[in-house]
Design a protein around this motif. Structure first.
Motif, PDB file in Angstrom:
ATOM      1  N   ILE A 451      60.701  14.296  71.850  1.00 28.94           N
ATOM      2  CA  ILE A 451      61.629  14.999  70.981  1.00 28.94           C
ATOM      3  C   ILE A 451      63.074  14.727  71.351  1.00 28.94           C
ATOM      4  O   ILE A 451      63.968  14.746  70.502  1.00 28.94           O
ATOM      5  CB  ILE A 451      61.328  16.510  71.006  1.00 28.94           C
ATOM      6  CG1 ILE A 451      62.032  17.214  69.838  1.00 28.94           C
ATOM      7  CG2 ILE A 451      61.729  17.129  72.338  1.00 28.94           C
ATOM      8  CD1 ILE A 451      61.569  18.635  69.647  1.00 28.94           C
ATOM      9  N   THR A 657      59.884  23.648  66.489  1.00 33.26           N
ATOM     10  CA  THR A 657      59.391  23.364  67.831  1.00 33.26           C
ATOM     11  C   THR A 657      58.503  24.468  68.383  1.00 33.26           C
ATOM     12  O   THR A 657      58.101  24.423  69.527  1.00 33.26           O
ATOM     13  CB  THR A 657      60.572  23.135  68.789  1.00 33.26           C
ATOM     14  OG1 THR A 657      61.504  24.221  68.660  1.00 33.26           O
ATOM     15  CG2 THR A 657      61.266  21.830  68.477  1.00 33.26           C
ATOM     16  N   GLN A 840      58.498  25.718  73.484  1.00 35.17           N
ATOM     17  CA  GLN A 840      59.784  25.095  73.778  1.00 35.17           C
ATOM     18  C   GLN A 840      59.960  24.845  75.273  1.00 35.17           C
ATOM     19  O   GLN A 840      60.655  23.912  75.676  1.00 35.17           O
ATOM     20  CB  GLN A 840      60.914  25.970  73.251  1.00 35.17           C
ATOM     21  CG  GLN A 840      61.000  26.043  71.747  1.00 35.17           C
ATOM     22  CD  GLN A 840      62.169  26.872  71.272  1.00 35.17           C
ATOM     23  OE1 GLN A 840      63.119  27.127  72.015  1.00 35.17           O
ATOM     24  NE2 GLN A 840      62.110  27.333  70.035  1.00 35.17           N
ATOM     25  N   ASP A 843      58.399  21.539  75.874  1.00 33.27           N
ATOM     26  CA  ASP A 843      59.252  20.508  75.265  1.00 33.27           C
ATOM     27  C   ASP A 843      60.495  20.278  76.115  1.00 33.27           C
ATOM     28  O   ASP A 843      60.954  19.143  76.273  1.00 33.27           O
ATOM     29  CB  ASP A 843      59.656  20.920  73.850  1.00 33.27           C
ATOM     30  CG  ASP A 843      58.473  20.928  72.892  1.00 33.27           C
ATOM     31  OD1 ASP A 843      57.498  20.207  73.165  1.00 33.27           O
ATOM     32  OD2 ASP A 843      58.530  21.655  71.890  1.00 33.27           O
TER      33      ASP A 843
END
Length: 1024
Positions: A451, A657, A840, A843
């Motif tokens: 990402i 997300t 998140q 991520d």
């Protein structure tokens, strides 16, 4: 350089080329797709399969697991997840970055087709779709003023066809309306009297509602088509349908059933507290959000006059408004940054014409960048526009160096043309090399995966395009304009002389400071190391987060009632919520409620026991509190509502997300995972920053399990399937046929009367018809038991999974995640059970890892470029010592501004790796030049430092001041670039100071080391 000489000799040609580029740039700007964030191209596919009236357990066992097994071996599959809920199975497949999803979807379809025949009877055809988590409605339109059934018809007949014709619109979903249907309320006693069963009635209804062609006949010279029209035209036709039993009895349908027209809805929608039908508009993946929204608004305006009286339309939510506001804010920041840069140039250059030469270069470089963005397929969003705003100060660096050298030649008596040629040609190679060090830091960002790359590759490309065009302008347009506009040398006296005197004092102080640090070299190194260590100690108090949330003024409230609560029961709870929300009427612009809705693009769906509010706040300048503060206040206000689980969160549309913090529990038994999830929720509630932790298992849905006794059923000539079909027809209904009336297609559904399907006693005493026509109670051939069934079942990589999700409020994500992880480590997980942190938080960790690797490669590339430039390995190593000092500026900047360390801040560090070395390059290069002219080392340093201070201050100030508007966070949508700008401003400012002080000291140490090594080699040669 030939290019410089050509541009000076052919000014008309340069002007023509520039004009063509500007024209192409303006055309490209109008054609660029406008969006909030860059498209995150995650290769995700989903297989959606319906299995009507099946419980989650049956859906998982009979549908989800076979499909999982079929697709699990597809190449590139990284994550395989399934969600089994009542009546539907969803299989999510995420493939590795760079996967060609179009060809992969064909493989998925082929794999699914292989198991399609093995799926149970009653399961629908599996649908294989491309899934985009960012694909949220760009607009929500409320239609109110009449009854839901009439509003539904207006929406379907007038609004939806008009909207779907507009450019960029992919689909329109509708909620809150009521659809017309005909219910055939069967009577078991009447059916038994005439020896009829439901199957016979359904077959007769379907056969009676037919139309067909029967060839043609001739009439004169014409062929007449023969058409038999037997379709139903009205409800009376249905009532008069003749049904013949096996015994020969003939009756009409109205004799054995009551036929009624009803308007049914599975959802309730309200806008501003009033009943409404709500339309959600989805755009095509490659469509321009702003243009699509404008098209939809225009189409609504066109049909408003044709709508029935008292029917009103209202735009509830429009994401394009925030996008336009954000882009306009970034444009404003670009203009302000340009103005600040021009003010700096005026102070240093003391000439309007010289400033004009560089001022012209800025818009040309920006507009040319739009052309490159268009041809590389980039979109106009807050990150790419932020890249232009960030690069506004860096754009003029090359032009400043070239122009200053041209001016120096002009002051030495050269003509305008000769000054432009000689001054630009002399420094063009150095300028190109310096710009290259800034450009190469972006290469690793482009090649990393995940990402971070999806988000910041467009930003890196935009800044690179801006710097490349600015470099081209500096070696072509700047010399050409200088040869025409610099009619006289710069002023050395006059009304701006005060600034020269100020710079002279600064030079003197700097020279004195250089003498001190050269005398106290070890102390200087020690103080620098102490500053770096002290700044590193600040890192834990700064915290980390993924992407700074944008204050879009959108809030979501989820109201979850006990499982199986009716639509009316949920509506009672939302009435209480409405009453509490009235106290926030000064900040709420519009609120939209949906009960029983919640599907996303047709995937998944809501239930009657859940409701969702979407709230749009007034503009930030009309309220004193931030969206997050309003979320906190609303959450506290709604906690007093009993009987409902209410979660309030801020909506940050665009990235998709997932939840900030997600704990993924994996194991073999759902019951154990459920117990573990409750423990995880319990410990997370005590962690500071965690808000509203919830488990995906939710409260079990009560259900009645019917277990057919096969032996008893066989005694009456009944099979399991025949019993199931009769129960389904009685309690959920079955569509017997459809007919058209006034252009509307209406379902004809067979079902028991409502008063015979309300209670458990109704189910137990339900009459089951045997093949012989006799009627027996259901309890005679089946056992009924009430149990708690799951709402949905999750699996990942073909193993059961339960998720616990939560928001994070008033604390950074990184610190909260660390505390949650510490709490989870203290839990005793059984063998075979484990947890992973997703959402998140996951991520963020993956992106930080990717960008950390990119930073290492960026530093290496910067060193390699400098080694090529200097044709020496030692001097670039000296220059690299300007990098560690940036830590002091970065940590102090984030600490002072109160911003957590985030992805944009990390990208700022990578950019700094290419920017901060430029000042050291200028300084070290000039020291070497003076030493080549027989200057003593100390004299060369004391002369080079003050001499290069002026261009270093100019380039640093233009870069820093150009980013100040973004760092302040002026306007909406600036949150994403603010950490990046703060990182560069503080990092570059502090690093510039250390460069001017530390680099000369490091230079002397390495020079001593070089001399010592050289002396050893010479001594060895002499001895030899």
């Amino acid at each position: 350089m030939k290019l410089v000489n050509l541009s000076v000799r052919r000014p008309v040609g340069v002007i023509m080329v520039v004009a063509a580029i500007l024209a192409l740039g303006f055309v490209s700007l109008r054609s660029l797709t406008i969006d909030l964030y860059p498209d995150i191209d995650l290769p995700i596919a989903v297989v959606s399969t319906t299995y009507e009236d099946a419980a989650p357990q049956e859906v998982e066992r009979l549908v989800s697991q076979p499909v999982e097994s079929a697709v699990s071996a597809i190449e590139g599959l990284e994550v395989l997840q399934s969600q089994s809920q009542a009546g539907a199975s969803l299989i999510f497949m995420q493939f590795s970055t760079g996967t060609d999803l179009d060809s992969t979807l064909l493989e998925v379809r082929e794999s699914v087709d292989q198991v399609n025949q093995a799926l149970p009877e009653g399961a629908g055809e599996p649908n294989v779709l491309r899934f985009d988590p960012q694909q949220l409605p760009i607009m929500t339109i409320g239609l109110s003023g009449d009854s839901p059934e009439k509003l539904q018809q207006v929406a379907e007949d007038q609004l939806i066809p008009q909207i779907e014709r507009q450019g960029g619109v992919a689909s329109v979903d509708i909620e809150g309306g009521k659809t017309r249907e005909v219910e055939v309320l069967i009577s078991r006693s009447q059916m038994a009297q005439y020896d009829l069963n439901t199957q016979t009635i359904m077959q007769t209804l379907n056969a009676s509602n037919q139309a067909a062609s029967a060839g043609s006949i001739q009439k004169g010279d014409q062929d007449l088509q023969i058409r038999i029209d037997g379709e139903f035209d009205s409800i009376e036709d249905i009532k008069d349908t003749i049904i013949q039993s096996s015994s020969g009895a003939r009756v009409t349908l109205s004799q054995i059933a009551d036929i009624e027209e009803k308007y049914e809805s599975s959802t309730v929608s309200e806008v501003g507290g009033q009943p409404a039908v709500v339309l959600s508009i989805l755009k095509k993946s490659d469509a321009n959000t702003v243009q699509t929204a404008d098209n939809v608004r225009s189409s609504i305006t066109e049909v408003e006059d044709d709508l029935p009286v008292n029917t009103n339309t209202e735009v509830v939510l429009d994401t394009s408004e925030f996008i336009k506001t954000s882009i306009n804010s970034v444009f404003l920041n670009i203009i302000l940054g340009g103005i600040f840069s021009i003010i700096v140039l005026m102070l240093f250059l003391k000439s309007f014409r010289a400033t004009l030469v560089i001022g012209i270069a800025i818009p040309i470089a920006i507009i040319s960048t739009f052309t490159l963005m268009y041809f590389t397929g980039e979109t106009l969003n807050v990150l790419t526009m932020g890249g232009l705003a960030l690069g506004i100060g860096m754009m003029v660096d090359s032009s400043i160096v070239i122009l200053e050298n041209i001016v120096s030649y002009r002051q030495r008596g050269y003509s305008m043309v000769e000054s432009a040629k000689e001054g630009a040609s002399e420094l063009a190679p150095a300028v190109i090399a310096s710009a290259t060090t800034t450009l190469v830091v972006f290469l690793p960002i482009i090649f990393v995966e995940g990402i971070a790359s999806e988000l910041f590759t467009p930003l890196a490309l935009t800044i690179s395009f801006a710097l490349i065009t600015a470099l081209a302008v500096s070696v072509t347009l700047i010399p050409m304009l200088s040869s025409k506009l610099l009619t006289k040398p710069l002023q050395t006296s006059g009304r701006r002389y005060w600034f020269d005197r100020f710079l002279a004092k600064v030079n003197d102080r700097y020279r004195s400071l250089l003498r001190i640090v050269l005398r106290w070299r070890k102390t200087t190194i020690a103080l620098t190391l102490a500053s770096i260590v002290g700044s590193v100690a600040l890192i834990p108090s700064i915290g980390t987060e993924f992407i700074p949330p944008s204050d879009q003024g959108q809030i979501q409230i989820n109201v979850d009632m006990p499982a199986a609560t009716s639509l009316e029961g949920t509506q009672e709870a939302t009435d209480k919520v409405d009453a509490q929300l009235k106290t926030f009427s000064d900040v709420i612009k519009v609120r939209y409620l949906t009960i029983g809705g919640g599907s996303m693009g047709g995937i998944g769906g809501g239930t009657s026991d859940s409701a969702s509010y979407t709230i749009q706040l007034v503009d930030p300048d009309q309220r004193k509190s931030s969206t997050q503060a309003v979320v906190k206040d609303i959450d506290e206000e709604l906690r007093g509502i009993a009987g409902a689980d209410i979660a309030v969160s801020e909506l940050d549309a665009g990235l998709g997300t997932g939840a900030p913090l997600q704990i993924q529990l994996n194991g073999t038994e759902y019951e154990v995972l459920d117990e573990l999830s409750q423990q995880v929720v319990y410990v997370m509630e005590d962690v500071e920053g965690v808000s509203e932790p919830t488990s995906s298992t939710e409260e079990g849905r009560p259900e009645m399990q019917i277990e057919v006794n096969r032996e008893k059923a066989a005694e009456y000539g009944l099979s399991d399937q025949e019993v199931i079909t009769q129960v389904q027809t009685a309690f959920t209904g079955q569509i017997a046929t459809r007919y058209r009336e006034a252009g509307e297609e209406i379902d004809v559904q067979m079902i028991l009367p409502e008063d015979q399907r309300e209670t458990i006693a109704d189910l137990e005493g339900m009459s089951v018809q045997t093949p012989t026509g006799s009627v027996i109670p259901l309890a005679t051939i089946a056992d009924l038991e009430q149990v708690q069934g799951p709402v949905s079942l999750l699996r990942e990589d073909q193993q059961p999974q339960v998720n616990v999700e939560s928001n994070v409020i008033d604390r950074d994500l990184g610190s909260t995640t660390d505390d949650v992880r510490a709490q989870l480590e203290e839990l005793n997980f059984p063998d075979g059970y484990s947890y992973e942190i997703g959402g998140q938080a996951q991520d963020m960790e993956e992106a930080f890892g990717d960008l950390g690797l990119a930073l290492i490669f960026s530093i290496f590339l910067v060193y390699a470029v400098m080694a090529i430039q200097f044709e020496n390995f030692l001097f670039p190593f000296i220059i690299m010592f300007s990098l560690p000092a940036t830590v002091v500026g970065i940590t102090s900047g984030l600490f002072i501004t109160g911003l957590p360390f985030s992805l944009p801040a990390f990208v700022g560090i990578i950019m700094l790796a290419g920017i901060v070395v430029n000042n050291a390059i200028v300084l070290v290069d000039y020291i070497n030049i003076l030493r080549s002219k027989e200057y003593d080392r100390t004299e060369a340093i004391l002369e080079a430092g003050p001499s290069r201070l002026r261009p270093i201050l100019m380039t640093t100030l233009t870069t820093v001041l150009g980013m100040v508007p973004l760092a302040i966070g002026i306007g909406q949508g600036a949150e994403a670039q603010q950490p990046l700008a703060v990182t560069i401003i503080f990092g570059l400012t502090v690093s510039s100071f250390f460069t001017l002080i530390l680099i000369p000291v490091v230079y002397t140490y390495f020079d001593d080391l070089s001399n010592k090594i050289t002396g050893i080699f010479r001594k060895g040669k002499d001895e030899a």
